[in-house]
Design an enzyme around this catalytic site. Structure first.
Site, mmCIF file in Angstrom:
data_model
loop_
_atom_site.group_PDB
_atom_site.id
_atom_site.type_symbol
_atom_site.label_atom_id
_atom_site.label_comp_id
_atom_site.label_asym_id
_atom_site.label_seq_id
_atom_site.Cartn_x
_atom_site.Cartn_y
_atom_site.Cartn_z
ATOM 1 N N LYS A 54 0.826 -1.214 0.000
ATOM 2 C CA LYS A 54 0.000 0.000 0.000
ATOM 3 C C LYS A 54 0.857 1.259 0.000
ATOM 4 C CE LYS A 54 -3.731 -2.398 2.351
ATOM 5 N NZ LYS A 54 -4.605 -2.536 3.533
ATOM 6 N N GLN A 98 -4.334 -0.995 9.648
ATOM 7 C CA GLN A 98 -4.315 -2.334 9.057
ATOM 8 C C GLN A 98 -4.998 -3.343 9.976
ATOM 9 O OE1 GLN A 98 -3.271 -3.166 5.966
ATOM 10 N NE2 GLN A 98 -3.893 -5.260 6.330
ATOM 11 N N ASP A 121 -10.427 3.655 4.377
ATOM 12 C CA ASP A 121 -10.891 2.264 4.346
ATOM 13 C C ASP A 121 -12.417 2.178 4.332
ATOM 14 O OD1 ASP A 121 -9.037 0.316 3.943
ATOM 15 O OD2 ASP A 121 -8.641 -0.093 6.063
HETATM 16 C C1 BQF Z 1 -2.812 -9.875 -5.845
HETATM 17 C C2 BQF Z 1 -6.453 -8.710 2.972
HETATM 18 C C3 BQF Z 1 -7.507 -10.588 4.030
HETATM 19 C C4 BQF Z 1 -7.369 -9.983 5.277
HETATM 20 C C5 BQF Z 1 -6.795 -8.738 5.384
HETATM 21 C C6 BQF Z 1 -2.599 -7.745 -4.555
HETATM 22 C C7 BQF Z 1 -3.198 -7.629 -2.232
HETATM 23 C C8 BQF Z 1 -3.467 -8.993 -2.262
HETATM 24 C C9 BQF Z 1 -3.337 -9.716 -3.422
HETATM 25 C C10 BQF Z 1 -3.359 -6.828 -0.994
HETATM 26 C C11 BQF Z 1 -5.938 -8.005 1.821
HETATM 27 C C12 BQF Z 1 -6.028 -8.609 0.453
HETATM 28 C C13 BQF Z 1 -5.318 -6.772 2.015
HETATM 29 C C14 BQF Z 1 -2.901 -9.104 -4.569
HETATM 30 C C15 BQF Z 1 -4.710 -6.004 0.887
HETATM 31 C C16 BQF Z 1 -5.709 -7.608 -0.630
HETATM 32 O O1 BQF Z 1 -1.970 -9.561 -6.692
HETATM 33 O O2 BQF Z 1 -3.648 -10.744 -6.036
HETATM 34 C C17 BQF Z 1 -2.745 -7.023 -3.393
HETATM 35 O O3 BQF Z 1 -2.439 -6.161 -0.617
HETATM 36 N N1 BQF Z 1 -4.548 -6.816 -0.290
HETATM 37 C C18 BQF Z 1 -5.257 -6.227 3.320
HETATM 38 O O4 BQF Z 1 -4.728 -5.143 3.541
HETATM 39 O O5 BQF Z 1 -5.770 -6.891 4.360
HETATM 40 C C19 BQF Z 1 -6.341 -8.115 4.245
HETATM 41 C C20 BQF Z 1 -7.045 -9.960 2.889
#
Ligand code: BQF
Length: 297
Positions: A54, A98, A121
């Site tokens: 991010k 987060q 968010d």
């Molecule tokens: C990709 C997330 C579950 C719980 C908390 C790119 C992300 C993921 C995959 C990413 C996620 C999932 C995020 C891909 C942020 C998505 O190329 O497929 C980016 O960074 N995510 C999060 O901050 O918290 C989570 C999933």
């Protein structure tokens, strides 16, 4: 005929380019770039990697971006104090805490503390309430990424039956609310399925657009999918893979190879909804920055 693959990474790249131009235009008007702060409590490896992605993405669109890393044992009051100082900081336009947070911290207290104007968010109760009322403002990034991906891949949801599997506050519930909004990107007929649903395959078979957001690998199998339908896989699951240097690989909630034989279009994991989530976070940050600038002059 195999399914069309909806390339989330490519669509996200296009959105990041649009946001980069908006960020430069904002910086010229405001005399400062849009500012994003990510607060990370603890050292959950997945969270560390998400947060890195991010802040890097924000820097690449010339935002002022930083992560505030706190030890797992940080008291809730200390996190709240940091959020208050970010709320008051005029160089900061977007704040993201987060998730998940350590057990001893009440997620609700933290989400309530982030200024609703900086809530990139989209999880502050005011922004959740606005969405439910049909007055969307800052929207949660993953569900808005799903809607944006549908629109930009020529699969507009209006008039379609969208079946959402999963009822989380982060994805399923807000996505259903967005699809119910009047106008472009909304106007869908929405069914939400969950762990209490009896005969899940009955419902998934009715879907023109099927969204898998239950958080478990292989939850959607080929026998559950209507031929030619659009399948959106929100899941991000780590499964062991000894052939990888990391020891794991990412899979979604959909049994991808088999479902791709039945569906008309499908999103991959990785490279589907995940990159869209990050792109929508950047879009929310510029939007929040523009609103904050507008309310000052
Ligand atoms: C990709 C997330 C579950 C719980 C908390 C790119 C992300 C993921 C995959 C990413 C996620 C999932 C995020 C891909 C942020 C998505 O190329 O497929 C980016 O960074 N995510 C999060 O901050 O918290 C989570 C999933």
């Amino acid at each position: 005929m195999p399914a069309q693959i909806i390339d989330g990474a490519a669509i996200a790249e296009q959105i990041r380019q649009e946001v980069a131009q908006q960020a430069i235009a904002f910086a010229e008007r405001a005399g400062m770039p849009p500012g994003l702060r990510v607060v990370l409590v603890g050292d959950n490896p997945a969270s560390v990697s998400y947060v890195r992605g991010k802040t890097r993405a924000a820097e690449e669109v010339s935002m002022n971006s930083d992560t505030i890393r706190l030890p797992t044992i940080t008291p809730e009051e200390d996190v709240l104090e940091i959020i208050q100082s970010l709320n008051a900081d005029r160089n900061v336009h977007g704040i993201l805490v987060q998730l998940p947070l350590p057990e001893h911290i009440d997620e609700r207290h933290i989400l309530n503390a982030v200024s609703a104007d900086k809530d990139v968010d989209g999880l502050h109760p005011l922004n959740v309430g606005k969405l439910m009322r049909g007055e969307p403002y800052l929207l949660p990034c993953t569900p808005s990424g799903v809607v944006e991906m549908l629109l930009r891949s020529g699969q507009a949801p209006e008039g379609k039956h969208v079946v959402v599997c999963g009822r989380s506050n982060l994805v399923g519930k807000p996505l259903a609310a967005m699809l119910l909004l009047r106008g472009h990107g909304g106007n869908a007929t929405v069914t939400v399925c969950h762990t209490g649903t009896k005969d899940l395959p009955y419902f998934t078979h009715q879907a023109d657009i099927l969204v898998a957001a239950m958080g478990r690998a292989n939850s959607i199998t080929a026998d559950m999918v209507k031929a030619g339908s659009v399948v959106i896989d929100v899941g991000i699951n780590r499964v062991d893979d000894v052939s990888r240097k990391s020891g794991y690989r990412l899979v979604g909630d959909v049994d991808y190879d088999a479902v791709a034989e039945v569906a008309g279009a499908i999103t991959p994991v990785p490279g589907g909804v995940g990159p869209m989530t990050i792109a929508m976070l950047l879009q929310n940050t510029v939007k929040a920055a523009e609103v904050q600038l507008g309310s000052k002059d």
